[in-house]
Design a protein around this motif. Structure first.
Motif, PDB file in Angstrom:
ATOM      1  N   ALA A  41       0.989   5.883 -10.814  1.00 27.58           N
ATOM      2  CA  ALA A  41       2.354   6.104 -11.292  1.00 27.58           C
ATOM      3  C   ALA A  41       3.320   5.102 -10.683  1.00 27.58           C
ATOM      4  N   LEU A  42       2.976   4.564  -9.520  1.00 18.94           N
ATOM      5  CA  LEU A  42       3.830   3.576  -8.870  1.00 18.94           C
ATOM      6  C   LEU A  42       3.830   2.240  -9.612  1.00 18.94           C
ATOM      7  N   GLY A  43       2.789   2.002 -10.399  1.00 16.24           N
ATOM      8  CA  GLY A  43       2.712   0.763 -11.165  1.00 16.24           C
ATOM      9  C   GLY A  43       2.799   0.985 -12.657  1.00 16.24           C
ATOM     10  N   ALA A  44       3.238   2.186 -13.052  1.00 15.03           N
ATOM     11  CA  ALA A  44       3.250   2.551 -14.468  1.00 15.03           C
ATOM     12  C   ALA A  44       4.271   1.740 -15.256  1.00 15.03           C
ATOM     13  N   THR A  45       4.060   1.677 -16.555  1.00 16.27           N
ATOM     14  CA  THR A  45       5.000   1.022 -17.448  1.00 16.27           C
ATOM     15  C   THR A  45       6.374   1.672 -17.314  1.00 16.27           C
ATOM     16  N   GLY A  46       7.406   0.847 -17.173  1.00 16.98           N
ATOM     17  CA  GLY A  46       8.769   1.362 -17.086  1.00 16.98           C
ATOM     18  C   GLY A  46       9.284   1.558 -15.680  1.00 16.98           C
ATOM     19  N   THR A  47       8.441   1.399 -14.664  1.00 18.74           N
ATOM     20  CA  THR A  47       8.900   1.519 -13.286  1.00 18.74           C
ATOM     21  C   THR A  47       9.503   0.198 -12.822  1.00 18.74           C
ATOM     22  N   VAL A  48      10.444   0.288 -11.911  1.00 15.14           N
ATOM     23  CA  VAL A  48      11.182  -0.904 -11.469  1.00 15.14           C
ATOM     24  C   VAL A  48      10.267  -1.915 -10.790  1.00 15.14           C
ATOM     25  N   HIS A  49       9.387  -1.442  -9.921  1.00 12.44           N
ATOM     26  CA  HIS A  49       8.536  -2.326  -9.135  1.00 12.44           C
ATOM     27  C   HIS A  49       7.084  -2.292  -9.603  1.00 12.44           C
ATOM     28  N   GLY A  50       6.824  -1.810 -10.809  1.00  9.99           N
ATOM     29  CA  GLY A  50       5.464  -1.600 -11.270  1.00  9.99           C
ATOM     30  C   GLY A  50       4.595  -2.836 -11.258  1.00  9.99           C
ATOM     31  N   ALA A  51       5.101  -3.936 -11.791  1.00 15.48           N
ATOM     32  CA  ALA A  51       4.296  -5.162 -11.858  1.00 15.48           C
ATOM     33  C   ALA A  51       3.936  -5.658 -10.461  1.00 15.48           C
ATOM     34  N   THR A  52       4.881  -5.573  -9.543  1.00 16.23           N
ATOM     35  CA  THR A  52       4.626  -6.008  -8.158  1.00 16.23           C
ATOM     36  C   THR A  52       3.571  -5.135  -7.501  1.00 16.23           C
ATOM     37  N   VAL A  53       3.674  -3.821  -7.704  1.00 14.64           N
ATOM     38  CA  VAL A  53       2.708  -2.904  -7.106  1.00 14.64           C
ATOM     39  C   VAL A  53       1.310  -3.171  -7.653  1.00 14.64           C
ATOM     40  N   ASN A  54       1.198  -3.365  -8.956  1.00 15.47           N
ATOM     41  CA  ASN A  54      -0.110  -3.622  -9.560  1.00 15.47           C
ATOM     42  C   ASN A  54      -0.740  -4.902  -9.042  1.00 15.47           C
ATOM     43  N   GLN A  55       0.062  -5.944  -8.930  1.00 10.63           N
ATOM     44  CA  GLN A  55      -0.475  -7.248  -8.557  1.00 10.63           C
ATOM     45  C   GLN A  55      -0.636  -7.413  -7.055  1.00 10.63           C
ATOM     46  N   ALA A  56       0.364  -6.981  -6.294  1.00 11.54           N
ATOM     47  CA  ALA A  56       0.357  -7.231  -4.851  1.00 11.54           C
ATOM     48  C   ALA A  56      -0.320  -6.139  -4.045  1.00 11.54           C
ATOM     49  N   VAL A  57      -0.473  -4.946  -4.611  1.00 13.92           N
ATOM     50  CA  VAL A  57      -1.095  -3.842  -3.871  1.00 13.92           C
ATOM     51  C   VAL A  57      -2.468  -3.518  -4.450  1.00 13.92           C
ATOM     52  N   PHE A  58      -2.500  -3.006  -5.677  1.00 12.06           N
ATOM     53  CA  PHE A  58      -3.760  -2.547  -6.247  1.00 12.06           C
ATOM     54  C   PHE A  58      -4.758  -3.677  -6.459  1.00 12.06           C
ATOM     55  N   ALA A  59      -4.325  -4.769  -7.090  1.00 10.89           N
ATOM     56  CA  ALA A  59      -5.250  -5.869  -7.380  1.00 10.89           C
ATOM     57  C   ALA A  59      -5.766  -6.520  -6.103  1.00 10.89           C
ATOM     58  N   VAL A  60      -4.892  -6.754  -5.154  1.00  7.78           N
ATOM     59  CA  VAL A  60      -5.312  -7.417  -3.904  1.00  7.78           C
ATOM     60  C   VAL A  60      -6.295  -6.538  -3.132  1.00  7.78           C
ATOM     61  N   ALA A  61      -6.063  -5.234  -3.122  1.00  2.29           N
ATOM     62  CA  ALA A  61      -6.990  -4.331  -2.429  1.00  2.29           C
ATOM     63  C   ALA A  61      -8.397  -4.451  -3.003  1.00  2.29           C
ATOM     64  N   GLU A  62      -8.498  -4.606  -4.318  1.00  2.00           N
ATOM     65  CA  GLU A  62      -9.829  -4.725  -4.938  1.00  2.00           C
ATOM     66  C   GLU A  62     -10.468  -6.080  -4.670  1.00  2.00           C
TER      67      GLU A  62
END
Length: 208
Positions: A41-62
């Motif tokens: 939900a932190l990276g969901a469509t429509g969230t202010v920081h969603g793109a950053t969370v997806n790229q800098a948090v979730f993707a990097v962790a993987e």
């Protein structure tokens, strides 16, 4: 010295990267509940920081997990079943990368889900199944080789625990976030234990 081995460090780095990123992002999300809300939900469509969370948090962790898998495959040598199990762990990381690229709809609980949401949910669910199956297979192989005595009787229990937690993320509304976080913690703990076992194997072979 196996304590500094990347096979141990990489899962730990990935875990703390993910946990720290989720805590920071959650603090910036109005009224976010770690108990009931999925991390996605932190990276969901429509969230202010969603793109950053997806790229800098979730993707990097993987990416850290994929590095671990590459080193672990080298460590197990020509053990086909162990490589297959590690490949499933790699698939877990790839599927979660896919889920980061295709974010869920706002708050991750839409009445009419978009194509991106459906891909996200399917990739996430399959990722957890792949991780549990892969780690169980790796554990069986390490046990047969006398490497992971710590997990000799724990593999089935870990799979059962993971299955219960996965079911909780699907069935529970009030505690879906908690179940997901516990499931991720179980997977990371298991990855770290496997890393310790492989690091010990490397240390023994290097001392011969």
């Amino acid at each position: 010295m196996f304590r500094l081995n990347p096979l141990i460090l990489l899962p730990l780095i990935s875990f703390f990267w993910l946990a720290g990123g989720v805590l920071v992002a959650g603090s910036l999300y109005p009224d976010y509940s770690h108990l009931s809300r999925f991390m996605s939900a932190l990276g969901a469509t429509g969230t202010v920081h969603g793109a950053t969370v997806n790229q800098a948090v979730f993707a990097v962790a993987e990416l850290w997990i994929l590095m671990f898998v590459a080193l672990a495959i080298r460590a197990v040598g020509s053990d086909g079943p162990a490589i297959a199990g590690l490949a499933l762990v790699g698939l877990y990381a790839v599927l979660l990368l896919t889920a980061a690229y295709y974010p869920c709809d706002f708050e991750c609980r839409p009445e009419q889900p978009s194509r991106s949401h459906l891909i996200h949910v399917s990739a996430g669910f399959l990722a957890y199944v792949a991780a549990l199956a892969g780690l169980f297979l790796v554990t069986l192989r390490l046990n047969r080789r006398g490497i992971a005595n710590l997990l000799r009787s724990a593999g089935a229990g870990l799979v059962l625990s993971g299955a219960v937690l996965l079911a909780g993320t699907v069935q529970s509304q009030e505690f879906a976030g908690l179940f997901q976080r516990l499931l991720e913690t179980l997977i990371y703990l298991w990855l770290t234990i496997v890393g310790v076992a492989l690091a010990r194997m490397q240390a023994r072979s290097g001392s011969l």
